[in-house]
Scaffold this motif. Sequence first.
Motif, PDB file in Angstrom:
ATOM      1  N   GLN A  93      38.628  55.987  31.123  1.00 33.52           N
ATOM      2  CA  GLN A  93      38.957  55.194  32.308  1.00 33.52           C
ATOM      3  C   GLN A  93      37.841  54.220  32.688  1.00 33.52           C
ATOM      4  O   GLN A  93      37.838  53.679  33.786  1.00 33.52           O
ATOM      5  N   ILE A  94      36.924  53.997  31.753  1.00 33.72           N
ATOM      6  CA  ILE A  94      35.797  53.091  31.995  1.00 33.72           C
ATOM      7  C   ILE A  94      35.714  52.075  30.870  1.00 33.72           C
ATOM      8  O   ILE A  94      35.696  52.443  29.689  1.00 33.72           O
ATOM      9  N   TYR A  95      35.670  50.793  31.232  1.00 34.23           N
ATOM     10  CA  TYR A  95      35.541  49.730  30.232  1.00 34.23           C
ATOM     11  C   TYR A  95      34.603  48.667  30.798  1.00 34.23           C
ATOM     12  O   TYR A  95      34.934  47.973  31.758  1.00 34.23           O
ATOM     13  N   THR A  96      33.425  48.569  30.206  1.00 34.38           N
ATOM     14  CA  THR A  96      32.407  47.638  30.685  1.00 34.38           C
ATOM     15  C   THR A  96      32.387  46.372  29.827  1.00 34.38           C
ATOM     16  O   THR A  96      32.918  46.348  28.717  1.00 34.38           O
ATOM     17  N   SER A  97      31.739  45.337  30.342  1.00 33.81           N
ATOM     18  CA  SER A  97      31.624  44.111  29.545  1.00 33.81           C
ATOM     19  C   SER A  97      30.764  44.334  28.308  1.00 33.81           C
ATOM     20  O   SER A  97      30.917  43.619  27.311  1.00 33.81           O
ATOM     21  N   ALA A  98      29.883  45.331  28.346  1.00 33.14           N
ATOM     22  CA  ALA A  98      29.119  45.685  27.147  1.00 33.14           C
ATOM     23  C   ALA A  98      30.047  46.225  26.068  1.00 33.14           C
ATOM     24  O   ALA A  98      29.944  45.861  24.885  1.00 33.14           O
ATOM     25  N   MET A  99      30.976  47.092  26.456  1.00 38.00           N
ATOM     26  CA  MET A  99      31.941  47.643  25.506  1.00 38.00           C
ATOM     27  C   MET A  99      32.853  46.541  24.974  1.00 38.00           C
ATOM     28  O   MET A  99      33.157  46.488  23.773  1.00 38.00           O
ATOM     29  N   ALA A 100      33.287  45.655  25.862  1.00 43.54           N
ATOM     30  CA  ALA A 100      34.154  44.550  25.445  1.00 43.54           C
ATOM     31  C   ALA A 100      33.417  43.599  24.505  1.00 43.54           C
ATOM     32  O   ALA A 100      33.992  43.101  23.535  1.00 43.54           O
ATOM     33  N   THR A 101      32.139  43.375  24.785  1.00 46.52           N
ATOM     34  CA  THR A 101      31.328  42.513  23.912  1.00 46.52           C
ATOM     35  C   THR A 101      31.180  43.144  22.539  1.00 46.52           C
ATOM     36  O   THR A 101      31.303  42.468  21.508  1.00 46.52           O
TER      37      THR A 101
ATOM     38  N   ALA B 170      27.078  45.181  32.484  1.00 43.70           N
ATOM     39  CA  ALA B 170      26.812  45.605  31.105  1.00 43.70           C
ATOM     40  C   ALA B 170      25.527  46.410  30.980  1.00 43.70           C
ATOM     41  O   ALA B 170      25.128  46.764  29.865  1.00 43.70           O
ATOM     42  N   THR B 171      24.877  46.710  32.086  1.00 44.41           N
ATOM     43  CA  THR B 171      23.572  47.367  32.002  1.00 44.41           C
ATOM     44  C   THR B 171      23.688  48.869  31.733  1.00 44.41           C
ATOM     45  O   THR B 171      22.778  49.460  31.158  1.00 44.41           O
ATOM     46  N   ARG B 172      24.798  49.473  32.155  1.00 48.64           N
ATOM     47  CA  ARG B 172      24.916  50.923  32.069  1.00 48.64           C
ATOM     48  C   ARG B 172      25.877  51.352  30.968  1.00 48.64           C
ATOM     49  O   ARG B 172      26.832  50.659  30.650  1.00 48.64           O
ATOM     50  N   THR B 173      25.616  52.530  30.414  1.00 46.40           N
ATOM     51  CA  THR B 173      26.535  53.128  29.443  1.00 46.40           C
ATOM     52  C   THR B 173      27.745  53.686  30.198  1.00 46.40           C
ATOM     53  O   THR B 173      27.670  53.931  31.416  1.00 46.40           O
ATOM     54  N   PRO B 174      28.859  53.935  29.499  1.00 43.62           N
ATOM     55  CA  PRO B 174      29.996  54.573  30.169  1.00 43.62           C
ATOM     56  C   PRO B 174      29.620  55.921  30.785  1.00 43.62           C
ATOM     57  O   PRO B 174      30.115  56.266  31.867  1.00 43.62           O
ATOM     58  N   GLU B 175      28.745  56.658  30.112  1.00 42.66           N
ATOM     59  CA  GLU B 175      28.299  57.953  30.650  1.00 42.66           C
ATOM     60  C   GLU B 175      27.558  57.759  31.981  1.00 42.66           C
ATOM     61  O   GLU B 175      27.729  58.559  32.912  1.00 42.66           O
ATOM     62  N   GLN B 176      26.744  56.715  32.054  1.00 43.55           N
ATOM     63  CA  GLN B 176      26.012  56.439  33.295  1.00 43.55           C
ATOM     64  C   GLN B 176      26.959  56.014  34.412  1.00 43.55           C
ATOM     65  O   GLN B 176      26.782  56.419  35.566  1.00 43.55           O
ATOM     66  N   VAL B 177      27.967  55.209  34.068  1.00 46.14           N
ATOM     67  CA  VAL B 177      28.966  54.810  35.060  1.00 46.14           C
ATOM     68  C   VAL B 177      29.713  56.044  35.566  1.00 46.14           C
ATOM     69  O   VAL B 177      29.926  56.218  36.773  1.00 46.14           O
TER      70      VAL B 177
ATOM     71  N   ILE C 224      37.607  40.531  27.743  1.00 45.53           N
ATOM     72  CA  ILE C 224      37.481  41.861  28.353  1.00 45.53           C
ATOM     73  C   ILE C 224      38.841  42.371  28.817  1.00 45.53           C
ATOM     74  O   ILE C 224      39.147  43.569  28.691  1.00 45.53           O
ATOM     75  N   MET C 225      39.689  41.485  29.297  1.00 45.92           N
ATOM     76  CA  MET C 225      41.009  41.895  29.771  1.00 45.92           C
ATOM     77  C   MET C 225      41.907  42.287  28.600  1.00 45.92           C
ATOM     78  O   MET C 225      42.649  43.283  28.668  1.00 45.92           O
ATOM     79  N   GLU C 226      41.838  41.523  27.532  1.00 43.56           N
ATOM     80  CA  GLU C 226      42.624  41.844  26.337  1.00 43.56           C
ATOM     81  C   GLU C 226      42.169  43.167  25.738  1.00 43.56           C
ATOM     82  O   GLU C 226      42.994  43.970  25.283  1.00 43.56           O
ATOM     83  N   GLY C 227      40.848  43.401  25.743  1.00 44.62           N
ATOM     84  CA  GLY C 227      40.326  44.671  25.244  1.00 44.62           C
ATOM     85  C   GLY C 227      40.781  45.843  26.088  1.00 44.62           C
ATOM     86  O   GLY C 227      41.128  46.912  25.569  1.00 44.62           O
ATOM     87  N   ALA C 228      40.813  45.643  27.412  1.00 46.81           N
ATOM     88  CA  ALA C 228      41.261  46.711  28.310  1.00 46.81           C
ATOM     89  C   ALA C 228      42.742  47.015  28.107  1.00 46.81           C
ATOM     90  O   ALA C 228      43.149  48.176  28.087  1.00 46.81           O
ATOM     91  N   LEU C 229      43.554  45.970  27.943  1.00 44.48           N
ATOM     92  CA  LEU C 229      44.986  46.172  27.700  1.00 44.48           C
ATOM     93  C   LEU C 229      45.216  46.945  26.400  1.00 44.48           C
ATOM     94  O   LEU C 229      46.068  47.832  26.339  1.00 44.48           O
TER      95      LEU C 229
END
Length: 256
Positions: free
Chosen positions: A68-76, A45-52, A187-192
Motif C-alpha cells: 500500500q506504499i508507492y514512492t517516487s523512488a520506487m516509481a523511478t 523519495a528520501t525514505r524506504t517503504p519500510e521507513q514510510v 508514477i501514476m502509471e506505475g501505481a495503477l
Amino acid sequence: MTYEGYFIDLDGTIYQGKNSFPSGKRFIERLRQNDKQFMFVTNNATRTPEQVQRTLADEHDIHVDMTQIYTSAMATADYVSRLAEVKKVLVIGEIGLHQALAAKGLTIVTRGNADAVVVGLNRELKYDDLMYATLAIQNGAKFIATNIDTNLPNEKGMIPGAGTVVAAVQTATQQQPIIIGKPYTPIMEGALQRAQLDVKQVIMVGDNYKTDIQAGINLKMDTLLVYSGISTKSQIKAEQIKPTHEVDSLDDWVIE
C-alpha cells in the motif's frame, strides 16, 4: 460516484511532518470499513517503504502493509530498470532512492561516467554532488528526476523540496530532466500497474493542486482536493481545470 481504489498523498494530506491529522487516520479506517483498495502515492523519495510504513505506524497510528506504499523512488526505479541501455546510475538522493534503484540490480555510483543521472532530494547535499552529476550529464548520461516539488510540508513549515536540487542541475547542464513523480504520469502509471486497476476505477486524493490533482488530471483520473496542506481555495478559483471534488477535511468525504 463509486471508486474501487484510492491513491492518496501523504505529506499535507494524511499528516504534516510529525503532526498527525486525525481526519487522515479516520479516512483510512473508513476506506477499510468499506472494503476499498488504497495506496499511498508519495513524491517523497528520501525514505524506504519500510521507513514510510514505520512512520505511519509509530507517529500516526496508521497501520498498512508494504503493497500500500508507492514512492517516487520506487516509481523511478521501475522506470529506469526498463531502460535497456541503463546499467550504471549516478544518484543524488537519500536511502529511499539508493535502495530502490539497487533493488532493481542497477549499479549505483556517486561520481564518474554513468548511463543515467537520477536526482532527488538530498538533505546533505554537497557541491561535489552537483559537480559530478553535471559532468556525467554533459558526457551523455540521461537526466532523470524523482520529482520537482518546490517544497515539502513539514512541522517546521514548507521546507525546500527535491525541485530545488533538480533546478541546480538543470541550471548547470541547461538540460530538462525526465520527471517521474506527480504531476507527471510515470508514477501514476506505475501505481495503477501495481494496483491492477483501471484509471476510471481510481480517485487521486491530495492537498496540492500542482502535484496531486494535476497528476490525476494528466491521466484523466478523478481527483479529490483536501484543503489541509498546500493549495488554497483562492488559488483553485484561478485554475481553469478544477478538481473533480473538493473538501475542507477528509472527514467531509462520503465513501460509496
